[in-house]
Design a protein around this motif. Structure first.
Motif, PDB file in Angstrom:
ATOM      1  N   ILE A 197       5.280 -60.200 -21.922  1.00 32.99           N
ATOM      2  CA  ILE A 197       4.497 -60.435 -20.706  1.00 32.99           C
ATOM      3  C   ILE A 197       5.410 -61.127 -19.702  1.00 32.99           C
ATOM      4  CG2 ILE A 197       2.436 -61.504 -19.735  1.00 32.99           C
ATOM      5  CD1 ILE A 197       1.283 -61.474 -22.617  1.00 32.99           C
ATOM      6  N   ILE A 198       5.765 -60.397 -18.637  1.00 29.95           N
ATOM      7  CA  ILE A 198       6.709 -60.928 -17.657  1.00 29.95           C
ATOM      8  C   ILE A 198       6.005 -61.277 -16.355  1.00 29.95           C
ATOM      9  CG2 ILE A 198       8.829 -60.447 -16.375  1.00 29.95           C
ATOM     10  CD1 ILE A 198       9.620 -58.536 -18.583  1.00 29.95           C
ATOM     11  N   PHE A 199       5.233 -60.330 -15.835  1.00 30.41           N
ATOM     12  CA  PHE A 199       4.574 -60.542 -14.561  1.00 30.41           C
ATOM     13  C   PHE A 199       3.110 -60.889 -14.786  1.00 30.41           C
ATOM     14  CE2 PHE A 199       8.077 -57.607 -13.624  1.00 30.41           C
ATOM     15  CZ  PHE A 199       8.756 -58.379 -12.685  1.00 30.41           C
ATOM     16  N   PRO A 200       2.474 -61.546 -13.822  1.00 33.21           N
ATOM     17  CA  PRO A 200       1.062 -61.917 -14.004  1.00 33.21           C
ATOM     18  C   PRO A 200       0.173 -60.691 -14.089  1.00 33.21           C
ATOM     19  CG  PRO A 200       1.789 -62.350 -11.746  1.00 33.21           C
ATOM     20  CD  PRO A 200       3.017 -62.024 -12.528  1.00 33.21           C
ATOM     21  N   HIS A 201      -0.972 -60.861 -14.753  1.00 29.73           N
ATOM     22  CA  HIS A 201      -1.921 -59.766 -14.892  1.00 29.73           C
ATOM     23  C   HIS A 201      -2.798 -59.614 -13.642  1.00 29.73           C
ATOM     24  CE1 HIS A 201      -1.648 -59.981 -19.571  1.00 29.73           C
ATOM     25  NE2 HIS A 201      -0.634 -59.355 -19.018  1.00 29.73           N
ATOM     26  N   LYS A 202      -2.721 -60.551 -12.724  1.00 33.41           N
ATOM     27  CA  LYS A 202      -3.411 -60.372 -11.446  1.00 33.41           C
ATOM     28  C   LYS A 202      -2.390 -59.889 -10.416  1.00 33.41           C
ATOM     29  CE  LYS A 202      -2.850 -64.880  -9.217  1.00 33.41           C
ATOM     30  NZ  LYS A 202      -3.535 -65.943  -8.480  1.00 33.41           N
ATOM     31  N   SER A 203      -2.872 -59.135  -9.442  1.00 28.48           N
ATOM     32  CA  SER A 203      -1.958 -58.524  -8.482  1.00 28.48           C
ATOM     33  C   SER A 203      -1.462 -59.543  -7.463  1.00 28.48           C
ATOM     34  CB  SER A 203      -2.648 -57.373  -7.751  1.00 28.48           C
ATOM     35  OG  SER A 203      -1.777 -56.805  -6.796  1.00 28.48           O
ATOM     36  N   LEU A 204      -0.168 -59.484  -7.169  1.00 24.45           N
ATOM     37  CA  LEU A 204       0.441 -60.281  -6.113  1.00 24.45           C
ATOM     38  C   LEU A 204       0.707 -59.433  -4.869  1.00 24.45           C
ATOM     39  CD1 LEU A 204       3.021 -62.266  -8.281  1.00 24.45           C
ATOM     40  CD2 LEU A 204       0.773 -63.034  -7.505  1.00 24.45           C
ATOM     41  N   VAL A 205       0.168 -58.223  -4.860  1.00 30.03           N
ATOM     42  CA  VAL A 205       0.403 -57.275  -3.771  1.00 30.03           C
ATOM     43  C   VAL A 205      -0.937 -56.814  -3.216  1.00 30.03           C
ATOM     44  CG1 VAL A 205       1.489 -55.094  -3.113  1.00 30.03           C
ATOM     45  CG2 VAL A 205       2.516 -56.496  -4.904  1.00 30.03           C
ATOM     46  N   GLY A 206      -1.029 -56.723  -1.900  1.00 25.84           N
ATOM     47  CA  GLY A 206      -2.188 -56.147  -1.236  1.00 25.84           C
ATOM     48  C   GLY A 206      -1.729 -55.097  -0.250  1.00 25.84           C
ATOM     49  N   CYS A 207      -2.663 -54.298   0.237  1.00 26.16           N
ATOM     50  CA  CYS A 207      -2.277 -53.274   1.206  1.00 26.16           C
ATOM     51  C   CYS A 207      -3.370 -53.083   2.244  1.00 26.16           C
ATOM     52  CB  CYS A 207      -1.946 -51.960   0.512  1.00 26.16           C
ATOM     53  SG  CYS A 207      -3.361 -51.059  -0.133  1.00 26.16           S
ATOM     54  N   ALA A 208      -2.944 -52.712   3.455  1.00 24.56           N
ATOM     55  CA  ALA A 208      -3.845 -52.305   4.527  1.00 24.56           C
ATOM     56  C   ALA A 208      -3.791 -50.789   4.574  1.00 24.56           C
ATOM     57  CB  ALA A 208      -3.422 -52.934   5.851  1.00 24.56           C
ATOM     58  N   LYS A 209      -4.776 -50.136   3.961  1.00 20.97           N
ATOM     59  CA  LYS A 209      -4.729 -48.685   3.794  1.00 20.97           C
ATOM     60  C   LYS A 209      -4.702 -47.948   5.119  1.00 20.97           C
ATOM     61  CE  LYS A 209      -7.180 -48.712  -0.642  1.00 20.97           C
ATOM     62  NZ  LYS A 209      -8.301 -48.135  -1.423  1.00 20.97           N
ATOM     63  N   LYS A 210      -5.426 -48.451   6.094  1.00 15.31           N
ATOM     64  CA  LYS A 210      -5.515 -47.757   7.374  1.00 15.31           C
ATOM     65  C   LYS A 210      -4.307 -48.006   8.260  1.00 15.31           C
ATOM     66  CE  LYS A 210     -10.563 -48.126   7.236  1.00 15.31           C
ATOM     67  NZ  LYS A 210     -11.783 -48.644   7.903  1.00 15.31           N
ATOM     68  N   ALA A 211      -3.604 -49.117   8.048  1.00 16.00           N
ATOM     69  CA  ALA A 211      -2.485 -49.488   8.919  1.00 16.00           C
ATOM     70  C   ALA A 211      -1.128 -49.194   8.295  1.00 16.00           C
ATOM     71  CB  ALA A 211      -2.571 -50.975   9.281  1.00 16.00           C
ATOM     72  N   GLY A 212      -1.093 -48.797   7.017  1.00 16.12           N
ATOM     73  CA  GLY A 212       0.180 -48.514   6.367  1.00 16.12           C
ATOM     74  C   GLY A 212       1.026 -49.747   6.134  1.00 16.12           C
ATOM     75  N   LEU A 213       0.373 -50.868   5.792  1.00 11.24           N
ATOM     76  CA  LEU A 213       1.069 -52.134   5.582  1.00 11.24           C
ATOM     77  C   LEU A 213       0.884 -52.588   4.139  1.00 11.24           C
ATOM     78  CD1 LEU A 213      -0.145 -54.069   8.774  1.00 11.24           C
ATOM     79  CD2 LEU A 213       1.927 -52.683   8.528  1.00 11.24           C
ATOM     80  N   VAL A 214       1.848 -53.353   3.637  1.00 11.84           N
ATOM     81  CA  VAL A 214       1.720 -53.976   2.324  1.00 11.84           C
ATOM     82  C   VAL A 214       1.971 -55.472   2.454  1.00 11.84           C
ATOM     83  CG1 VAL A 214       2.286 -51.959   0.935  1.00 11.84           C
ATOM     84  CG2 VAL A 214       4.109 -53.395   1.781  1.00 11.84           C
ATOM     85  N   LEU A 215       1.276 -56.229   1.631  1.00 12.29           N
ATOM     86  CA  LEU A 215       1.367 -57.691   1.623  1.00 12.29           C
ATOM     87  C   LEU A 215       1.948 -58.135   0.293  1.00 12.29           C
ATOM     88  CD1 LEU A 215       0.588 -60.590   2.664  1.00 12.29           C
ATOM     89  CD2 LEU A 215      -1.641 -60.210   1.570  1.00 12.29           C
TER      90      LEU A 215
END
Length: 685
Positions: free
Chosen positions: A329-347
């Protein structure tokens, strides 16, 4: 299966924090992991080692030791404080200053009434455990030199302390030291170089086992104060020890990245005399193993290489089960990434800042499997540094790309974004509602008009958004009485429903138009790891830590026919044997029967219009399936379409233009960025 234009995002420069301490609670089967940045993870070992909770870290709060007292969790660190954690609100609950300098170790007696802390000033400080917090009781005899490790005798009458060049045994009632055990220097070690007793275990038969910086594991007779045997296991340091519950086995973690097992058995067949014998050596880490835990069925280890490794003891488990699989287990099981589907952006979420990127664009079309030429490279638009010393625990970017929000344990900050081709502006929204406190999860509605925030007592705060203004609308509550935090939020595309899941395995669905509870799903015994609501059918799909997939009709308030069929036939054995949880679920707008989901290593499309795979059917990767002759390919076709061409998936979702965004993190990059393995320890106070 269908074809997608895939954005393979490989510029999420996230680096996990090193593991410094672990503690296992056998009664609740919870494993607590403390990290160098002060964060604490809680894993459920009985539920496929799912990461149930994450308590975010804080600058200057490195954790050196953890211990459980019933269902309560305590830590000690170099800032000199003992912290009790609030496992419902995921934040520190009480802080007590020990007034002894940095705390190197803490230990709890078997009765759960006293906590001992080993300090820099040479004192062992005893704290009484009360219903609300802890209270200083007294000091044991002060020693020259820091106290590095502690272990109670199960009776609670004695406690052993590891120091420089020696082990001290104290009588806890009088507070006086009764024995001094001198630790030998290693072969070839300079006389001026001290030997550090990094870890110590005190067994019920008055045997003491110690691990030190000379690479030795030593067995001591605490009653006589004598050395029984010495085992040289490494040229460097033995950093951690842990004993099994029946005290027949002990494991040691070293700075070479190895874990060594010792067992109390006969040295040869037919002999009756038992002694401690080195039996196994595991090489699971590239750097120092700072913490180990010996459960009934496995060896759990963690250290500088940031990964938590669960190595099963095959003589203790059944073959070909989830218990018998090794986990990393290396990375967390919760997401550290989000996205704006309509704007083509990632957080991207980091502990100390957020990054907003605009995805690149490709030129032309190609055949399946081709890499398209990039005509516009990805661009970092915003880097937002957090305020204060508390690390970011959750964040979200609205689908339209106009709102950005993040939370720490002390505050929530909301920003309005304005993005154009050549200009980026960001304005903070002030005076947020007082209800936005203790937030664990954040998400926006599909039309970006509402913000949902999971708060204390398993509730969800709903905030309306309009231009630069906000309006508190309601706090959604269920009637189950559970106080556990909500770890999943799933709003529907049409804005009618919001599903929530907490770590008590409960799923509740709210009617957003009426702002009240619609229904509560039957409680399934495994924790949900991902869920989503179908955009047209209003079916709620939930995937659980034991790999089961459930589909529930929100209108009919019952499980769907497909879900009942799946449960009746059963999932494929190879699917159930996977040891990484599904972390995201979504749907294909072009084909309502397609269910998209992924874990850390696999992307899968489930076509609900096709028959389910039988137990004897092969679960083939799509690349392998494509290479088969057409007749054989047809025979192997079923509902589960699996792809395994990614390195490590941290996030995967469909954008509004039906392109697939896959955020990957190369594992080799983590090891290359780590410092060389530490061979000579230096104390940092």
């Amino acid at each position: 299966m269908g074809e997608f234009k895939v954005h393979r995002v490989r510029f999420f420069d996230y680096m996990p924090s090193a593991i410094r301490a672990m503690a296992f609670n056998g009664s609740t089967e919870r494993l607590a992991v403390g990290r160098a940045d002060g964060a604490v993870d809680v894993f459920n070992s009985a539920d496929n080692y799912f990461q149930e909770k994450v308590i975010p870290g804080r600058d200057g709060r490195a954790i050196e030791a953890l211990c459980w007292v019933g269902r309560r969790l305590f830590s000690g660190g170099l800032n000199g404080e003992i912290i009790e954690y609030d496992l419902e609100n995921l934040r520190p609950k009480h802080n007590v200053e020990a007034y002894g300098g940095p705390i190197w170790t803490i230990s709890i007696n078997s009765q759960g009434t006293l906590l001992a802390a080993g300090c820099e000033d040479g004192t062992v400080k005893m704290f009484e455990i009360l219903e609300e917090g802890i209270q200083f009781q007294r000091n044991l005899d002060r020693q020259k030199g820091r106290i590095i490790s502690l272990s109670w005798h199960p009776s609670g009458d004695q406690i052993a302390a590891g120091m420089m060049d020696m082990i001290r045994i104290f009588h806890t009632e009088s507070g006086h030291a009764t024995h001094r055990l001198l630790v030998e220097r290693g072969v070839g070690t300079a006389k001026s170089q001290e030997v550090v007793v990094w870890s110590i275990v005190f067994l019920s038969n008055h045997t003491i086992i110690s691990g030190d910086s000379a690479g030795k594991v030593q067995i001591w007779d605490a009653l006589m104060g004598t050395l029984v045997s010495t085992h040289l296991v490494t040229k460097w340091d033995v950093l951690a020890l842990s004993a099994s519950q029946d005290e027949s086995s002990v494991i040691a973690g070293t700075s070479e990245g190895t874990v060594v097992q010792f067992q109390f058995i006969s040295s040869s067949v037919g002999r009756q005399d038992e002694q401690w014998v080195r039996t196994r050596t595991f090489k699971n880490h590239s750097h120092d193993v700072r913490a180990v835990v010996h459960t009934d069925t496995a060896v759990v280890s963690g250290g500088m290489d940031t990964q938590l490794t669960v190595r099963p003891l095959l003589d203790k488990v059944e073959k070909n089960t989830q218990e018998s699989s090794q986990r990393r287990i290396i990375f967390p099981h919760k997401s550290l990434v989000g996205c704006a589907k309509k704007a083509g952006l990632v957080l991207f979420q980091f502990p100390d800042h957020l990054e907003v990127w605009r995805l690149g664009e490709s030129d032309g079309h190609g055949k399946p499997g081709d890499s398209l030429t990039v005509k516009r490279k990805p661009e970092k638009l915003i880097q937002l540094k957090r305020k204060g010393e508390d690390h970011i625990c959750c964040s979200a970017l609205s689908p339209c790309g106009g709102w950005l929000v993040y939370s720490t344990v002390s505050s929530v900050r909301l920003y309005k974004l304005q993005l154009s081709s050549n200009n980026v502006s960001i304005n903070r929204v002030s005076k947020l509602p007082k209800e936005l406190r203790f937030v664990h999860q954040l998400c926006f509605s599909s039309d970006s008009s509402k913000l949902f925030a999971s708060s204390s007592q398993s509730s969800v705060v709903v905030v309306g958004l309009d231009q630069l203004e906000w309006k508190y609308l309601h706090t959604l509550r269920h009637k189950s009485g559970s106080m556990q935090p909500v770890h999943l939020l799933a709003p529907s595309e049409d804005g009618a429903w919001l599903a929530t899941a907490n770590t008590d395995c409960q799923i509740h669905v709210f009617n957003l138009r009426k702002l009240k509870l619609h229904c509560s799903l039957p409680v399934y015994g495994s924790c949900p790891t991902a869920m989503a609501i179908h955009p047209t059918s209003s079916y709620l799909v939930s995937v659980h830590a034991d790999q089961q997939i459930l589909e529930f009709s929100l209108k009919q308030k019952e499980y769907t026919e497909w879900s009942r069929k799946l449960q009746k036939q059963g999932l494929h054995p190879l699917w159930l044997q996977r040891d990484t949880p599904i972390t995201h679920v979504s749907f294909n707008p072009r084909n309502p029967a397609h269910l998209l989901l992924h874990d850390s290593y696999m992307f899968c499309i489930i076509d609900q219009s096709l028959p389910l795979p039988a137990a004897e059917t092969r679960l083939l990767n799509q690349m392998t399936l494509r290479s088969l002759p057409p007749p054989e390919r047809s025979r192997e076709s079923h509902a589960f379409k699996i792809c395994k061409f990614f390195q490590h998936i941290m996030f995967l979702d469909l954008m509004e233009d039906h392109s697939l965004v896959v955020v990957e993190r190369p594992l080799l990059d983590i090891v290359s960025r780590l410092p060389p393995p530490v061979r000579q320890k230096k104390f940092a106070t």
